[in-house]
Design a protein around this motif. Structure first.
Motif, PDB file in Angstrom:
ATOM      1  N   GLY A  34      16.975  -4.690  10.839  1.00 13.58           N
ATOM      2  CA  GLY A  34      16.962  -3.875  12.051  1.00 13.58           C
ATOM      3  C   GLY A  34      16.273  -2.542  11.836  1.00 13.58           C
ATOM      4  N   GLN A  35      16.552  -1.913  10.710  1.00 17.19           N
ATOM      5  CA  GLN A  35      15.901  -0.630  10.421  1.00 17.19           C
ATOM      6  C   GLN A  35      14.410  -0.826  10.196  1.00 17.19           C
ATOM      7  N   ALA A  36      14.030  -1.922   9.538  1.00 15.16           N
ATOM      8  CA  ALA A  36      12.608  -2.192   9.322  1.00 15.16           C
ATOM      9  C   ALA A  36      11.887  -2.402  10.645  1.00 15.16           C
ATOM     10  N   ALA A  37      12.526  -3.125  11.573  1.00 12.27           N
ATOM     11  CA  ALA A  37      11.906  -3.333  12.883  1.00 12.27           C
ATOM     12  C   ALA A  37      11.772  -2.017  13.630  1.00 12.27           C
ATOM     13  N   ALA A  38      12.810  -1.176  13.563  1.00  9.48           N
ATOM     14  CA  ALA A  38      12.752   0.120  14.238  1.00  9.48           C
ATOM     15  C   ALA A  38      11.665   1.009  13.632  1.00  9.48           C
ATOM     16  N   ASP A  39      11.554   1.015  12.307  1.00  8.12           N
ATOM     17  CA  ASP A  39      10.517   1.820  11.651  1.00  8.12           C
ATOM     18  C   ASP A  39       9.122   1.321  12.020  1.00  8.12           C
ATOM     19  N   HIS A  40       8.960  -0.002  12.081  1.00  2.70           N
ATOM     20  CA  HIS A  40       7.652  -0.561  12.458  1.00  2.70           C
ATOM     21  C   HIS A  40       7.291  -0.181  13.892  1.00  2.70           C
ATOM     22  N   GLN A  41       8.270  -0.251  14.797  1.00  2.00           N
ATOM     23  CA  GLN A  41       8.014   0.140  16.194  1.00  2.00           C
ATOM     24  C   GLN A  41       7.659   1.613  16.277  1.00  2.00           C
ATOM     25  N   GLY A  89       0.799  -1.217   0.000  1.00  2.00           N
ATOM     26  CA  GLY A  89       0.000   0.000   0.000  1.00  2.00           C
ATOM     27  C   GLY A  89       0.833   1.268   0.000  1.00  2.00           C
ATOM     28  N   ASP A  90       2.153   1.164  -0.215  1.00  2.00           N
ATOM     29  CA  ASP A  90       3.041   2.337  -0.210  1.00  2.00           C
ATOM     30  C   ASP A  90       2.939   3.117   1.092  1.00  2.00           C
ATOM     31  N   ARG A  91       2.702   2.405   2.210  1.00  2.00           N
ATOM     32  CA  ARG A  91       2.565   3.093   3.492  1.00  2.00           C
ATOM     33  C   ARG A  91       3.915   3.449   4.098  1.00  2.00           C
ATOM     34  N   SER A  92       4.967   2.738   3.701  1.00  2.00           N
ATOM     35  CA  SER A  92       6.290   3.008   4.246  1.00  2.00           C
ATOM     36  C   SER A  92       7.327   2.506   3.246  1.00  2.00           C
ATOM     37  N   ARG A  93       8.588   2.385   3.697  1.00  2.00           N
ATOM     38  CA  ARG A  93       9.681   1.979   2.830  1.00  2.00           C
ATOM     39  C   ARG A  93      10.584   0.964   3.542  1.00  2.00           C
ATOM     40  N   PHE A  94      11.003  -0.044   2.788  1.00  2.00           N
ATOM     41  CA  PHE A  94      12.063  -0.930   3.238  1.00  2.00           C
ATOM     42  C   PHE A  94      13.385  -0.327   2.788  1.00  2.00           C
ATOM     43  N   SER A 116       8.397  -6.228  -3.156  1.00  2.00           N
ATOM     44  CA  SER A 116       8.285  -5.618  -1.824  1.00  2.00           C
ATOM     45  C   SER A 116       6.870  -5.138  -1.520  1.00  2.00           C
ATOM     46  N   ARG A 117       6.102  -4.772  -2.546  1.00  2.00           N
ATOM     47  CA  ARG A 117       4.750  -4.257  -2.313  1.00  2.00           C
ATOM     48  C   ARG A 117       3.780  -5.347  -1.840  1.00  2.00           C
ATOM     49  N   ARG A 118       4.212  -6.574  -1.800  1.00  2.00           N
ATOM     50  CA  ARG A 118       3.341  -7.639  -1.299  1.00  2.00           C
ATOM     51  C   ARG A 118       3.388  -7.738   0.217  1.00  2.00           C
ATOM     52  N   TYR A 119       4.272  -7.014   0.882  1.00  2.00           N
ATOM     53  CA  TYR A 119       4.494  -7.199   2.312  1.00  2.00           C
ATOM     54  C   TYR A 119       4.427  -5.860   3.048  1.00  2.00           C
ATOM     55  N   GLY A 120       3.979  -5.947   4.308  1.00  2.00           N
ATOM     56  CA  GLY A 120       3.966  -4.786   5.171  1.00  2.00           C
ATOM     57  C   GLY A 120       5.294  -4.615   5.875  1.00  2.00           C
ATOM     58  N   LEU A 121       5.416  -3.485   6.591  1.00  2.00           N
ATOM     59  CA  LEU A 121       6.671  -3.166   7.253  1.00  2.00           C
ATOM     60  C   LEU A 121       6.997  -4.166   8.355  1.00  2.00           C
ATOM     61  N   ASP A 122       6.003  -4.852   8.883  1.00  2.00           N
ATOM     62  CA  ASP A 122       6.242  -5.847   9.923  1.00  2.00           C
ATOM     63  C   ASP A 122       6.645  -7.203   9.356  1.00  2.00           C
ATOM     64  N   SER A 123       6.823  -7.302   8.030  1.00  2.00           N
ATOM     65  CA  SER A 123       7.194  -8.567   7.389  1.00  2.00           C
ATOM     66  C   SER A 123       8.514  -8.419   6.647  1.00  2.00           C
ATOM     67  N   ALA A 124       9.499  -7.782   7.283  1.00  2.00           N
ATOM     68  CA  ALA A 124      10.785  -7.549   6.624  1.00  2.00           C
ATOM     69  C   ALA A 124      11.499  -8.852   6.310  1.00  2.00           C
ATOM     70  N   GLN A 125      11.413  -9.811   7.222  1.00  2.00           N
ATOM     71  CA  GLN A 125      12.073 -11.088   6.985  1.00  2.00           C
ATOM     72  C   GLN A 125      11.478 -11.801   5.772  1.00  2.00           C
ATOM     73  N   GLN A 126      10.159 -11.741   5.651  1.00  2.00           N
ATOM     74  CA  GLN A 126       9.495 -12.402   4.530  1.00  2.00           C
ATOM     75  C   GLN A 126       9.848 -11.749   3.196  1.00  2.00           C
ATOM     76  N   VAL A 127       9.910 -10.405   3.164  1.00  2.00           N
ATOM     77  CA  VAL A 127      10.233  -9.750   1.900  1.00  2.00           C
ATOM     78  C   VAL A 127      11.679 -10.013   1.516  1.00  2.00           C
ATOM     79  N   ASP A 128      12.584 -10.120   2.498  1.00  2.00           N
ATOM     80  CA  ASP A 128      13.975 -10.443   2.190  1.00  2.00           C
ATOM     81  C   ASP A 128      14.079 -11.833   1.568  1.00  2.00           C
ATOM     82  N   GLU A 129      13.355 -12.801   2.131  1.00  2.00           N
ATOM     83  CA  GLU A 129      13.380 -14.155   1.578  1.00  2.00           C
ATOM     84  C   GLU A 129      12.750 -14.202   0.192  1.00  2.00           C
ATOM     85  N   ALA A 130      11.680 -13.418  -0.017  1.00  4.46           N
ATOM     86  CA  ALA A 130      11.035 -13.400  -1.335  1.00  4.46           C
ATOM     87  C   ALA A 130      11.964 -12.808  -2.390  1.00  4.46           C
TER      88      ALA A 130
END
Length: 358
Positions: free
Chosen positions: A186-193, A97-102, A142-156
Motif C-alpha cells: 500500500g505504501q509503495a502504491a501511494a509513493d508511486h502515485q 536506479g536508487d530513485r526511491s525506496r520500498f 530490490s534494485r531490480r524493480y521499480g516503485l511500480d513493481s512492489a508486488q514483483q519485488v515482494d515475490e522475488a
C-alpha cells in the motif's frame, strides 16, 4: 551489585530469574562467582571461563566442558538466553536506479545455537548486529524493480528467502535464525502515485515557464530590432538610461573605440606612404583632410558629457577608388590633379610643344 541491560539490579544467584518479553539479545549478564557456582536457571545457559583458557557450558540438561581444570573454579560466568525470540524492525530498500525506496517490515526469529560463540561475540542486540547483512542481501534483490513493481519485488524476496541460501544467516554470532520480510504494498502504491503526480505537476510547471519565455521574447522582439537598427549611439544611450551607475564604464568604452578608430586612420595613412602608393609630395587637399580628421579624433575630449558613438563621428572624405584586380587589395588613391601652372606643384615636366628647342 551487577546490573542488567535494562538498568535494574540482578537478583541474587539463588533467586528465580525470568527473561523479559522484549529481549533484545541473548547476552544477559556477566559476573564473577564468589563461591562454587551452581547453575539453577532453565531460561539461560551459563558459560564458565577458567584461568587456563578452558570453558564450560551448563544448562538444566547437562554440562559440556572444554579443557576444564580439575580443581580450578571459574573466574567469570556469562548468562546466555535460551529459547526462541524475535526481533522486529523496519527496513527501507532501494528501487531500481536508487530513485526511491520500498518500505518493508522484518521479523527475525532467533535462537542461540552456540552459547560459547554468543558469549564471545557478546550479542546484546540482535537487530543492530543483523540489520546490516540483512539489508545488504535484500538490496541486491530490490534494485531490480521499480516503485511500480512492489508486488514483483515482494515475490522475488520470498523466493530468495526460500532458496536455502539463508540457512546460515546469523551463524557467525552463534544464532540460528528464520527471516520474514514483507513489502508494504500500500505504501509503495501511494509513493508511486505521488511520484506520478509530481512528474505531471512538474511537466505543467515547465510548460508554463516555456510559454512565458516565448511570450516575453515575442513582446521584446520589436524593441530589440529597433534598438539594433538605431545604431551604437542609441544603444549606448539606452544602456546609460537603464543604469546611470555604469556611466564611467560606458564612457570608457566610447573612448577606447575612439582611440582605435584614430589609430586605424593613422596606420592606414602611414601604410599608404610606406608602400609608395602615396608620395609625400602628392599629399593634396583630400589627404590633408584625412590627416586633419585623424588629428581631430586624437584630440577629442568630453567637456560636455557623453560624446557621440564612434560610428557617428564625421567620416573623412575619401576619393572614389576604381576597382582593383582583387577585392582585398588596399585602396589606391586617385592620380594627382593636373597642375594649374605647367611644371609646378607636382614636379612633373610638361611635354615639349612642337618646334620647341631642347
Amino acid at each position: 551489585m551487577t546490573h542488567n541491560q535494562w538498568g535494574r539490579p540482578w537478583p541474587p544467584q539463588d533467586e528465580e530469574f525470568v527473561l523479559p518479553h522484549d529481549l533484545r539479545g541473548p547476552f544477559i549478564r556477566e559476573f564473577a562467582p564468589q563461591a562454587a557456582y551452581r547453575h539453577r536457571n532453565s531460561q539461560v545457559a551459563s558459560v564458565l571461563y577458567y584461568k587456563n583458557g578452558g570453558h564450560s557450558i551448563i544448562t538444566v540438561r547437562g554440562a559440556e566442558h572444554n579443557n576444564k581444570p580439575m580443581m580450578g573454579k571459574p573466574t567469570s560466568v556469562c548468562w546466555i538466553a535460551r529459547g526462541q525470540h524475535q526481533a522486529s524492525f523496519q527496513l527501507e530498500l532501494p528501487t531500481y536506479g536508487d530513485r526511491s525506496r520500498f518500505k518493508a517490515g522484518a521479523d527475525v526469529n532467533w535462537e542461540v545455537s552456540d552459547f560459547y560463540l554468543a558469549a564471545e561475540k557478546r550479542v546484546v542486540d540482535v537487530e543492530r548486529m543483523l540489520r546490516p547483512p540483512l539489508e545488504a542481501r535484500l538490496r541486491g534483490v530490490s534494485r531490480r524493480y521499480g516503485l511500480d513493481s512492489a508486488q514483483q519485488v515482494d515475490e522475488a524476496i520470498q523466493d530468495e528467502l526460500a532458496s536455502g541460501r539463508w540457512s546460515g544467516f546469523g551463524a557467525d554470532l552463534g544464532l540460528a535464525t528464520q527471516v520474514f520480510i514483507r513489502i508494504d504494498l500500500g505504501q509503495a502504491a501511494a509513493d508511486h502515485q505521488a511520484q506520478m503526480v509530481a512528474v505531471e505537476k512538474g511537466s505543467k510547471v515547465q510548460e508554463a515557464i516555456d510559454s512565458a519565455n516565448k511570450a516575453r521574447v515575442a513582446a521584446n522582439i520589436d524593441d530589440a530590432q529597433k534598438l539594433i537598427a538605431a545604431g551604437e549611439t542609441f544603444q549606448y544611450a539606452t544602456m546609460l538610461a537603464q543604469d546611470p551607475g555604469r556611466a564611467n564604464e560606458i564612457l570608457g568604452e566610447l573612448q577606447r573605440q575612439a582611440r582605435e578608430q584614430r589609430h586605424g586612420a593613422l596606420d592606414y595613412l602611414t601604410n599608404l606612404i610606406n608602400q609608395g602608393v602615396v608620395q609625400r609630395h602628392q599629399i593634396d587637399d583630400q589627404v590633408q583632410a584625412l590627416i586633419e580628421y585623424s588629428r581631430s579624433v586624437s584630440t577629442t575630449v568630453f567637456p560636455n558629457g557623453l560624446p557621440q558613438a564612434p560610428t557617428s563621428l564625421p567620416i573623412p572624405p575619401m576619393p572614389a577608388v576604381p576597382p582593383g584586380p582583387a577585392d582585398d587589395a588596399p585602396a589606391i588613391p586617385p592620380a594627382p590633379p593636373n597642375d594649374t601652372v605647367p611644371g609646378q606643384g607636382q614636379g612633373v615636366q610638361d611635354a615639349p610643344s612642337p618646334g620647341a628647342r631642347e
